[in-house]
Scaffold this active site. Structure first.
Site, PDB file in Angstrom:
ATOM      1  N   ASP A 202      20.109  -0.158  11.992  1.00  0.00           N
ATOM      2  CA  ASP A 202      18.918   0.556  11.517  1.00  0.00           C
ATOM      3  C   ASP A 202      19.266   1.965  11.049  1.00  0.00           C
ATOM      4  OD1 ASP A 202      19.425   1.679  13.962  1.00  0.00           O
ATOM      5  OD2 ASP A 202      17.331   1.730  14.600  1.00  0.00           O
TER       6      ASP A 202
ATOM      7  N   GLU B 109      17.073  -1.885   7.409  1.00  0.00           N
ATOM      8  CA  GLU B 109      16.007  -2.398   8.272  1.00  0.00           C
ATOM      9  C   GLU B 109      14.666  -2.258   7.554  1.00  0.00           C
ATOM     10  OE1 GLU B 109      15.100  -1.638  12.848  1.00  0.00           O
ATOM     11  OE2 GLU B 109      14.100  -0.143  11.616  1.00  0.00           O
TER      12      GLU B 109
ATOM     13  N   GLU C  12       0.826  -1.216   0.000  1.00  0.00           N
ATOM     14  CA  GLU C  12       0.000   0.000   0.000  1.00  0.00           C
ATOM     15  C   GLU C  12       0.861   1.269   0.000  1.00  0.00           C
ATOM     16  OE1 GLU C  12      -3.235   0.478  -0.181  1.00  0.00           O
ATOM     17  OE2 GLU C  12      -3.989  -1.565   0.029  1.00  0.00           O
TER      18      GLU C  12
ATOM     19  N   ALA D 234      25.204   5.360  18.872  1.00  0.00           N
ATOM     20  CA  ALA D 234      26.563   4.812  18.914  1.00  0.00           C
ATOM     21  C   ALA D 234      27.138   4.948  20.326  1.00  0.00           C
ATOM     22  CB  ALA D 234      27.444   5.527  17.901  1.00  0.00           C
TER      23      ALA D 234
ATOM     24  N   ARG E 204      13.649   6.117   5.605  1.00  0.00           N
ATOM     25  CA  ARG E 204      14.327   7.114   6.419  1.00  0.00           C
ATOM     26  C   ARG E 204      15.785   6.705   6.655  1.00  0.00           C
ATOM     27  NH1 ARG E 204      16.438   4.631   9.784  1.00  0.00           N
ATOM     28  NH2 ARG E 204      15.874   4.082  11.908  1.00  0.00           N
TER      29      ARG E 204
ATOM     30  N   HIS F 141       3.747   5.845  19.200  1.00  0.00           N
ATOM     31  CA  HIS F 141       5.015   6.590  19.116  1.00  0.00           C
ATOM     32  C   HIS F 141       4.814   8.044  19.560  1.00  0.00           C
ATOM     33  CE1 HIS F 141       8.886   7.895  17.597  1.00  0.00           C
ATOM     34  NE2 HIS F 141       8.262   8.864  16.964  1.00  0.00           N
TER      35      HIS F 141
ATOM     36  N   HIS G 186      10.000  -7.346  11.331  1.00  0.00           N
ATOM     37  CA  HIS G 186      11.253  -6.609  11.177  1.00  0.00           C
ATOM     38  C   HIS G 186      12.283  -7.510  10.531  1.00  0.00           C
ATOM     39  CE1 HIS G 186      10.524  -3.513  14.644  1.00  0.00           C
ATOM     40  NE2 HIS G 186       9.559  -3.547  13.763  1.00  0.00           N
TER      41      HIS G 186
HETATM   42  P1  GTP Z   1      16.154  -0.108  18.303  1.00  0.00           P
HETATM   43  O1  GTP Z   1      14.803   0.101  18.958  1.00  0.00           O
HETATM   44  O2  GTP Z   1      16.185   0.416  16.919  1.00  0.00           O
HETATM   45  O3  GTP Z   1      17.276   0.405  19.124  1.00  0.00           O
HETATM   46  O4  GTP Z   1      16.478  -1.655  18.138  1.00  0.00           O
HETATM   47  P2  GTP Z   1      15.858  -3.010  18.610  1.00  0.00           P
HETATM   48  O5  GTP Z   1      16.902  -4.029  18.495  1.00  0.00           O
HETATM   49  O6  GTP Z   1      15.128  -2.890  19.914  1.00  0.00           O
HETATM   50  O7  GTP Z   1      14.872  -3.312  17.444  1.00  0.00           O
HETATM   51  P3  GTP Z   1      13.344  -3.499  17.341  1.00  0.00           P
HETATM   52  O8  GTP Z   1      13.211  -4.456  16.210  1.00  0.00           O
HETATM   53  O9  GTP Z   1      12.697  -3.887  18.641  1.00  0.00           O
HETATM   54  O10 GTP Z   1      12.805  -2.075  16.953  1.00  0.00           O
HETATM   55  C1  GTP Z   1      13.300  -1.377  15.845  1.00  0.00           C
HETATM   56  C2  GTP Z   1      12.351  -0.273  15.416  1.00  0.00           C
HETATM   57  O11 GTP Z   1      10.998  -0.735  15.398  1.00  0.00           O
HETATM   58  C3  GTP Z   1      12.276   0.941  16.316  1.00  0.00           C
HETATM   59  O12 GTP Z   1      13.300   1.836  16.019  1.00  0.00           O
HETATM   60  C4  GTP Z   1      10.889   1.514  15.968  1.00  0.00           C
HETATM   61  O13 GTP Z   1      10.909   2.181  14.706  1.00  0.00           O
HETATM   62  C5  GTP Z   1      10.091   0.257  15.799  1.00  0.00           C
HETATM   63  N1  GTP Z   1       9.495  -0.144  17.090  1.00  0.00           N
HETATM   64  C6  GTP Z   1       9.925  -1.143  17.880  1.00  0.00           C
HETATM   65  N2  GTP Z   1       9.165  -1.234  18.983  1.00  0.00           N
HETATM   66  C7  GTP Z   1       8.227  -0.278  18.905  1.00  0.00           C
HETATM   67  C8  GTP Z   1       7.142   0.131  19.748  1.00  0.00           C
HETATM   68  O14 GTP Z   1       6.895  -0.410  20.807  1.00  0.00           O
HETATM   69  N3  GTP Z   1       6.378   1.184  19.305  1.00  0.00           N
HETATM   70  C9  GTP Z   1       6.603   1.807  18.123  1.00  0.00           C
HETATM   71  N4  GTP Z   1       5.786   2.824  17.781  1.00  0.00           N
HETATM   72  N5  GTP Z   1       7.633   1.451  17.305  1.00  0.00           N
HETATM   73  C10 GTP Z   1       8.425   0.440  17.685  1.00  0.00           C
HETATM   74 MG    MG Z   2      15.533   1.947  15.608  1.00  0.00          MG
END
Ligand code: GTP
Ligand code: MG
Length: 258
Positions: free
Chosen positions: A115, A182, A81, A97, A86, A198, A163
């Protein structure tokens, strides 16, 4: 793609951390000229890094757009869709980092942060989200590094999404860069919920009042239910192609009732 919740104070924190590091460097009696040279080099490396990751986004985006156009022209239906991309800002990259604690070299940062480049694909149906993930994963030049299925196993707060970290080759003038990207693949309902969650987490800096927490929990259940209902209608629009259980052999079969 929006920044991670809590990113509002990133510039302040980054400034503090950079100041602290500068202080430490100054204390060991670093030559200011050498320091300036070092900073210039780091800046150049970051700029180059972001350029490579933007190319990674471009490569994967082309693949997604090709699938979408092929579906639209050949089948008058596309499982895709919306698509958004980003590239992590320098501030947010430096912040992560430092937070993830490791060497501050570009090579080490690339290894621990996956990511930097992000693509979010929104689908109408849950089965389409899995299908799009499978189609991309099956492409010979995309290597799947990790898969997190937050649809089969939602996060504690109700977040659902697929993911994938995929690695794509980017052909430059002198060499090939392997760039991780990602991918977040989700339904419109999952995306709606995630975007509201968010915004709320951002506003309340992750300390949501209990009544809002409950409201969000409930909204997650409603979104889940809507996805299940839509999935049952999906067969009317376009039957799913035979599923050969690639990446997601364990996923729950779409319910046939209704
Ligand atoms: P980071 O969150 O990127 O540090 O890594 P991680 O290893 O925890 O990865 P994860 O796959 O859990 O999440 C990566 C990305 O998914 C985040 O940066 C968000 O964009 C999205 N995301 C993950 N969890 C949530 C959540 O609970 N709410 C929302 N709105 N987005 C989420
Ligand atoms: Mg992230």
């Amino acid at each position: 793609m929006t920044a991670t919740p809590g990113d509002a104070d990133v510039p302040d924190r980054v400034r503090d951390m950079v100041a602290a590091r500068q202080q430490r460097l100054a204390n060991v009696g670093a030559d200011p000229q050498a320091l300036a040279e070092q900073l210039r080099q780091v800046f150049e490396e970051f700029t180059e890094l972001r350029m490579h990751y933007q190319f990674g986004i471009d490569e994967v985006l082309t693949k997604v757009e090709i699938l979408r156009k092929e579906f639209e022209q050949m089948h008058e239906y596309s499982p895709i869709e919306h698509v958004r991309t980003r590239l992590k800002s320098v501030e947010s990259l430096v912040e992560k980092a430092l937070r993830t604690e490791g060497e501050m070299t570009v090579r080490a940062i690339r290894e621990r942060i996956h990511d930097i480049a992000g693509i979010r694909i929104t689908c109408s149906f849950v089965s389409d989200a899995y299908w799009v993930a499978e189609m991309l994963a099956a492409q010979g030049d995309l290597e799947v590094l990790t898969v997190k299925d937050y649809i089969a196993s939602p996060k504690a707060n109700g977040y659902r999404s697929l993911h994938l970290i995929v690695r794509v080759p980017v052909y430059l003038s002198t060499h090939v860069e392997q760039v991780p990207v990602e991918l977040q693949i989700r339904t419109i309902a999952m995306d709606f919920w995630a975007s509201v969650e968010h915004k709320l987490s951002y506003k309340y800096e992750r300390n949501l009042p209990p009544e809002l927490r409950e409201e969000l929990d409930d909204a997650a259940r409603v979104a889940d239910d809507l996805d299940a209902r839509m999935e049952r209608l999906r067969g009317e629009i376009r039957p799913m192609p035979a599923h050969d259980g690639g990446l997601f052999a364990q996923r729950p079969a779409p319910t046939a009732e209704g």
